[in-house]
Structure formats: C-alpha cells, structure tokens
Design a protein around this motif. Structure first.
Motif, PDB file in Angstrom:
ATOM      1  N   GLY A 165      33.544  23.840  40.250  1.00 20.01           N
ATOM      2  CA  GLY A 165      33.433  22.660  41.110  1.00 20.01           C
ATOM      3  C   GLY A 165      34.684  22.359  41.921  1.00 20.01           C
ATOM      4  N   HIS A 166      35.702  23.202  41.809  1.00 20.30           N
ATOM      5  CA  HIS A 166      36.943  22.987  42.558  1.00 20.30           C
ATOM      6  C   HIS A 166      37.413  24.330  43.102  1.00 20.30           C
ATOM      7  CE1 HIS A 166      37.496  18.839  41.121  1.00 20.30           C
ATOM      8  NE2 HIS A 166      36.985  19.285  39.993  1.00 20.30           N
ATOM      9  N   PRO A 167      37.430  24.474  44.428  1.00 21.06           N
ATOM     10  CA  PRO A 167      37.840  25.769  45.003  1.00 21.06           C
ATOM     11  C   PRO A 167      39.216  26.228  44.523  1.00 21.06           C
ATOM     12  CG  PRO A 167      36.890  24.360  46.694  1.00 21.06           C
ATOM     13  CD  PRO A 167      37.011  23.519  45.464  1.00 21.06           C
ATOM     14  N   ASN A 168      40.150  25.280  44.317  1.00 20.22           N
ATOM     15  CA  ASN A 168      41.478  25.748  43.890  1.00 20.22           C
ATOM     16  C   ASN A 168      41.440  26.329  42.466  1.00 20.22           C
ATOM     17  OD1 ASN A 168      41.295  23.226  42.573  1.00 20.22           O
ATOM     18  ND2 ASN A 168      43.502  22.821  42.776  1.00 20.22           N
ATOM     19  N   LEU A 169      40.555  25.816  41.610  1.00 13.66           N
ATOM     20  CA  LEU A 169      40.439  26.413  40.266  1.00 13.66           C
ATOM     21  C   LEU A 169      39.764  27.782  40.339  1.00 13.66           C
ATOM     22  CD1 LEU A 169      39.432  23.382  37.990  1.00 13.66           C
ATOM     23  CD2 LEU A 169      41.715  24.325  38.419  1.00 13.66           C
ATOM     24  N   ALA A 170      38.766  27.899  41.198  1.00 13.58           N
ATOM     25  CA  ALA A 170      38.099  29.206  41.352  1.00 13.58           C
ATOM     26  C   ALA A 170      39.093  30.240  41.885  1.00 13.58           C
ATOM     27  CB  ALA A 170      36.904  29.066  42.297  1.00 13.58           C
ATOM     28  N   ALA A 171      39.941  29.827  42.842  1.00 13.97           N
ATOM     29  CA  ALA A 171      40.935  30.758  43.410  1.00 13.97           C
ATOM     30  C   ALA A 171      41.992  31.127  42.366  1.00 13.97           C
ATOM     31  CB  ALA A 171      41.599  30.126  44.631  1.00 13.97           C
ATOM     32  N   TYR A 172      42.319  30.164  41.521  1.00 14.09           N
ATOM     33  CA  TYR A 172      43.295  30.389  40.431  1.00 14.09           C
ATOM     34  C   TYR A 172      42.762  31.450  39.461  1.00 14.09           C
ATOM     35  CZ  TYR A 172      45.664  28.847  36.025  1.00 14.09           C
ATOM     36  OH  TYR A 172      46.354  28.760  34.837  1.00 14.09           O
ATOM     37  N   VAL A 173      41.507  31.313  39.087  1.00 12.05           N
ATOM     38  CA  VAL A 173      40.885  32.311  38.201  1.00 12.05           C
ATOM     39  C   VAL A 173      40.855  33.673  38.897  1.00 12.05           C
ATOM     40  CG1 VAL A 173      38.737  32.980  37.036  1.00 12.05           C
ATOM     41  CG2 VAL A 173      39.530  30.601  36.916  1.00 12.05           C
ATOM     42  N   ALA A 174      40.490  33.686  40.162  1.00  5.58           N
ATOM     43  CA  ALA A 174      40.410  34.954  40.911  1.00  5.58           C
ATOM     44  C   ALA A 174      41.778  35.639  41.002  1.00  5.58           C
ATOM     45  CB  ALA A 174      39.845  34.706  42.311  1.00  5.58           C
ATOM     46  N   ARG A 175      42.832  34.837  41.202  1.00  2.10           N
ATOM     47  CA  ARG A 175      44.196  35.404  41.252  1.00  2.10           C
ATOM     48  C   ARG A 175      44.558  36.081  39.932  1.00  2.10           C
ATOM     49  NH1 ARG A 175      45.549  31.000  44.296  1.00  2.10           N
ATOM     50  NH2 ARG A 175      46.029  29.660  42.520  1.00  2.10           N
ATOM     51  N   ALA A 176      44.171  35.421  38.855  1.00  2.00           N
ATOM     52  CA  ALA A 176      44.476  35.986  37.530  1.00  2.00           C
ATOM     53  C   ALA A 176      43.680  37.266  37.289  1.00  2.00           C
ATOM     54  CB  ALA A 176      44.180  34.954  36.439  1.00  2.00           C
ATOM     55  N   GLU A 177      42.417  37.234  37.685  1.00  2.00           N
ATOM     56  CA  GLU A 177      41.555  38.403  37.471  1.00  2.00           C
ATOM     57  C   GLU A 177      42.006  39.590  38.314  1.00  2.00           C
ATOM     58  OE1 GLU A 177      37.362  36.107  36.352  1.00  2.00           O
ATOM     59  OE2 GLU A 177      37.711  36.766  38.410  1.00  2.00           O
ATOM     60  N   ALA A 178      42.736  39.324  39.387  1.00  2.72           N
ATOM     61  CA  ALA A 178      43.215  40.417  40.250  1.00  2.72           C
ATOM     62  C   ALA A 178      44.451  41.094  39.676  1.00  2.72           C
ATOM     63  CB  ALA A 178      43.524  39.869  41.642  1.00  2.72           C
ATOM     64  N   ARG A 179      45.031  40.544  38.644  1.00  3.46           N
ATOM     65  CA  ARG A 179      46.241  41.154  38.069  1.00  3.46           C
ATOM     66  C   ARG A 179      45.883  42.491  37.409  1.00  3.46           C
ATOM     67  NH1 ARG A 179      50.490  37.576  37.574  1.00  3.46           N
ATOM     68  NH2 ARG A 179      51.421  38.714  35.830  1.00  3.46           N
ATOM     69  N   PRO A 180      46.689  43.525  37.640  1.00  3.93           N
ATOM     70  CA  PRO A 180      46.389  44.828  37.029  1.00  3.93           C
ATOM     71  C   PRO A 180      46.240  44.744  35.504  1.00  3.93           C
ATOM     72  CG  PRO A 180      48.096  45.059  38.701  1.00  3.93           C
ATOM     73  CD  PRO A 180      47.842  43.593  38.562  1.00  3.93           C
ATOM     74  N   ALA A 181      47.069  43.927  34.860  1.00  3.14           N
ATOM     75  CA  ALA A 181      46.984  43.816  33.392  1.00  3.14           C
ATOM     76  C   ALA A 181      45.636  43.245  32.983  1.00  3.14           C
ATOM     77  CB  ALA A 181      48.114  42.927  32.870  1.00  3.14           C
ATOM     78  N   TYR A 182      45.168  42.255  33.719  1.00  2.99           N
ATOM     79  CA  TYR A 182      43.842  41.693  33.419  1.00  2.99           C
ATOM     80  C   TYR A 182      42.775  42.765  33.573  1.00  2.99           C
ATOM     81  CZ  TYR A 182      39.587  39.049  33.582  1.00  2.99           C
ATOM     82  OH  TYR A 182      38.319  38.611  33.308  1.00  2.99           O
ATOM     83  N   GLN A 183      42.873  43.524  34.664  1.00  3.06           N
ATOM     84  CA  GLN A 183      41.828  44.506  34.949  1.00  3.06           C
ATOM     85  C   GLN A 183      41.791  45.610  33.890  1.00  3.06           C
ATOM     86  OE1 GLN A 183      41.756  45.611  39.091  1.00  3.06           O
ATOM     87  NE2 GLN A 183      41.217  43.499  39.651  1.00  3.06           N
ATOM     88  N   ARG A 184      42.965  46.019  33.413  1.00  2.00           N
ATOM     89  CA  ARG A 184      42.985  47.026  32.339  1.00  2.00           C
ATOM     90  C   ARG A 184      42.355  46.454  31.068  1.00  2.00           C
ATOM     91  NH1 ARG A 184      48.234  47.909  34.475  1.00  2.00           N
ATOM     92  NH2 ARG A 184      49.194  46.666  32.829  1.00  2.00           N
ATOM     93  N   ALA A 185      42.730  45.221  30.732  1.00  2.00           N
ATOM     94  CA  ALA A 185      42.191  44.598  29.520  1.00  2.00           C
ATOM     95  C   ALA A 185      40.681  44.434  29.627  1.00  2.00           C
ATOM     96  CB  ALA A 185      42.865  43.243  29.291  1.00  2.00           C
ATOM     97  N   PHE A 186      40.226  43.999  30.792  1.00  2.00           N
ATOM     98  CA  PHE A 186      38.798  43.756  30.974  1.00  2.00           C
ATOM     99  C   PHE A 186      38.013  45.063  30.877  1.00  2.00           C
ATOM    100  CE2 PHE A 186      34.940  43.040  33.469  1.00  2.00           C
ATOM    101  CZ  PHE A 186      34.484  41.866  32.903  1.00  2.00           C
ATOM    102  N   ALA A 187      38.535  46.121  31.502  1.00  2.00           N
ATOM    103  CA  ALA A 187      37.854  47.422  31.449  1.00  2.00           C
ATOM    104  C   ALA A 187      37.754  47.920  30.006  1.00  2.00           C
ATOM    105  CB  ALA A 187      38.599  48.435  32.323  1.00  2.00           C
ATOM    106  N   ASP A 188      38.824  47.737  29.240  1.00  2.00           N
ATOM    107  CA  ASP A 188      38.814  48.195  27.850  1.00  2.00           C
ATOM    108  C   ASP A 188      37.833  47.377  27.012  1.00  2.00           C
ATOM    109  OD1 ASP A 188      40.632  50.090  28.516  1.00  2.00           O
ATOM    110  OD2 ASP A 188      42.366  49.061  27.657  1.00  2.00           O
ATOM    111  N   GLN A 189      37.802  46.069  27.262  1.00  2.00           N
ATOM    112  CA  GLN A 189      36.882  45.192  26.545  1.00  2.00           C
ATOM    113  C   GLN A 189      35.431  45.556  26.881  1.00  2.00           C
ATOM    114  OE1 GLN A 189      37.703  42.887  24.358  1.00  2.00           O
ATOM    115  NE2 GLN A 189      36.475  41.051  24.570  1.00  2.00           N
ATOM    116  N   LEU A 190      35.192  45.803  28.162  1.00  2.00           N
ATOM    117  CA  LEU A 190      33.847  46.148  28.618  1.00  2.00           C
ATOM    118  C   LEU A 190      33.396  47.469  27.999  1.00  2.00           C
ATOM    119  CD1 LEU A 190      31.628  45.174  30.607  1.00  2.00           C
ATOM    120  CD2 LEU A 190      32.649  46.677  32.327  1.00  2.00           C
TER     121      LEU A 190
END
Lengths: 195, 195
Positions: free
Chosen positions: B160-185
């Motif tokens: 419900g808040h674009p700045n929170l959605a953008a904040y989550v998206a920024r975090a998800e774009a981090r390489p460390a997040y992406q490696r963790a997510f791929a491994d979890q998946l």
C-alpha cells in the motif's frame, strides 16, 4: 519497567521523562519513536526505541546483564529474542482479545484457541527451564525480559507451572527489581492521585 | 531465508541441514530449539535459535551487516527488534487468521480489525522510511529482517506504499539476496518433486 530494571541491575543512574498517550502520537515524539510507543532511551546524541534493544544496549555498555564468554553471551541474546518474539506474542494476543473482543459473539471460542497457544509456549518454557535457577547459567538480560513477559499474567498461579512461578518470584526478589518496581509504583501512584 | 541471506551478505560459507515438521517436535531437536521451530544455528559447540539472534550473531562475527560506529550500530539493532517485535506480529496474526479462521462466522469482522492494525504499522514505517534507501544509513541486518517481514505479503502492491515496495525491490536486487533466494528455491523444488 524493563529499562528501569536493567539500569538498576547494572547500577547506572537514570532520569525518567514521562510521556502522555497524546504526546506519544505527536510528530515531535515520533522523531524519537517511529511507531509512537514507549519506551525510548536517550544518551547524548543516541536515541533508541524498542525495550529489547534498549536493554541489550545497556547490557553492552555495563557489566552485569550478559555473560562475558562469547558463546554464553550469544545464547543469552537468543533467549532475549525468544522472550519477545516467541513467548510474548501469544500472551499479548490473548490479553488484547480479553480487552477488545470480550463482547463479541466469537469471544469464548477464540479465547479457547488463544489460551491453547499460550499453554503450549508455557509448557515448552517450563520443560526447558526445569529445575534451573535461570534460563542459561547466571541471571542475564534474557531472564529480565522473560520475567517481564511472564508477569503479564495477573497472578503467577495462572502460569500453570510451579517452576515458572518460582522463577518469576526469584527475579522479583532481586534488590534491583525491587528498586525498579518501587520507583515505577511511585510514578503510578502520583499519576493516579492527580487523576 | 533470513539466515541464508545474512551468510551471503557477509560472504560466509554454510551448510544446511533440513528438518521435517515431525522432527522439529522431537526431544532430540528440542535440545537445539526449546520451542521446536526453525531455524537453528550451529557453529562448533555453539547452538543458537531465533532468526533475529542468529542474524545478529552472524553480523557480530563478520563485517558487512552492522555499522562499526557505536551509536549507528545500536540504532540498527533497535530496528532489528522493531522489525520482529513491532512490525511482524500484526502481519503474522493477519496471516494466521487468514489460514485458520476463514470459515468462522466472525472472519470478516475480525479480518477488518487485523488489517487496520497492519495498515497503521505500514503507514508509520512508510513515513519513517520516506525517500531513504535503507532504514538508517547503509544497508544493515535491520533492513534484512524488515524486508523479510514485508515479504510476508504475497504481492508488494499489498504493502500500500510505493516507497515500501521500492525498498523491498532494492533489497531483492542485492546479489546476496538473489543467491540466498536461488538456494532456498532449489531446496523447495527438490522437496516438491519428491512429494
């Protein structure tokens, strides 16, 4: 009470600034606490919120609330998180329902579910504590937080486990607890007499 | 996911041991985790539970997840507690009601109350974040935890808040997040194909 007790345990003097319910929701206060709650903590330029974080900060600044040995220290911090994230939430949900939902048609049925969640957590905690004096070795910030969580019950017999009731009583017998409690009570008595 | 992501942020290798739902409630596992939940963490003789405590421990052992300067470090830890104690509980209560109470007569009325609690918290968080990239200066363990809390919503438009959605998206774009997510998946995909 958590912050007062922590200061008393480490022997650190502190000043109290009371905040009204109205003031808590004002923009000026929200600069200190984004969610408009109490407590906040101020030391020079440092402003903190969240009682768990404030107690941890006090414990890191002064001896007496965390073990010195690294592994024991990390385990005590794990119990701090457990008190606030695993044990407290179902207890708070139950209290909130008892306040806010008692006239709803669903109250009896929902309360039964909430009480079961609380019972499970207390049983697990009781089994883990066993005959030990404190959660993990010497008294620590973890016990301070856990006891304040368990004290949300109006009577310690409501805990349903004699070892948990004895654990709370041991904590309440500590001189630091008694000083903090007396000071907290004095504030309450003054505010009641004004009302 | 929180622990994987923390390890990836600090560049620390780790091994994963999966635990079944049944195993989590067994006495052997309860020696590691008194409340029979995941995750637990083991490093030599040290066993920890509570994801917040594990992430904090990793952040204390390795550079990259907490500011070095003392006041900034304490503020980051305050935000870690805020993520888990102030923002997450109403979100979890809402999710639990959506799973467990959807066939109850009271569901619609209760859900409205739960959604209001969530809305208030998200509005406060959105106001506090404003146009900032992260909660307090550089990315820290506080952002890691807060983003995992906000990711409990199935879609970031639900925030419900674009700045929170953008904040989550920024975090998800981090390489460390992406490696963790791929491994979890990958773990999830394997367990699904076995089922």
């Amino acid at each position: 009470m958590r912050v007062r007790w922590a200061f008393e345990e480490v022997g650190q003097k502190y000043d109290v600034r009371l905040v009204s319910f109205g003031e808590m929701k004002e923009p000026a206060y929200r600069k200190l606490h984004p969610f408009g709650q109490i407590p906040t903590y101020r030391d020079g330029n440092l402003v903190l919120f969240e009682s768990g974080a404030i107690v941890l900060h006090i414990a890191e600044q002064h001896a007496g609330l965390l073990p010195i040995e690294g592994n024991a220290r990390s385990r005590a911090i794990a119990w701090m998180f457990a008190a606030l994230n695993t044990v407290e939430p179902p207890i708070v949900e139950r209290s909130m329902a008892m306040m806010l939902e008692r006239n709803q048609s669903w109250y009896a049925e929902r309360l039964a579910g909430l009480e079961e969640r609380v019972r499970v957590r207390l049983r697990e905690l009781s089994e883990c504590l066993g005959d030990a004096e404190w959660l993990d070795g010497a008294f620590s910030a973890a016990d301070l937080l856990m006891v304040t969580v368990l004290r949300r019950f109006s009577s310690s017999s409501d805990l349903g486990h004699p070892n948990l009731a004895a654990y709370v009583a041991r904590a309440e017998a500590r001189p630091a607890y008694q000083r903090a409690f007396a000071d907290q009570l004095a504030v309450f008595t003054v505010s009641q007499s004004k009302a």
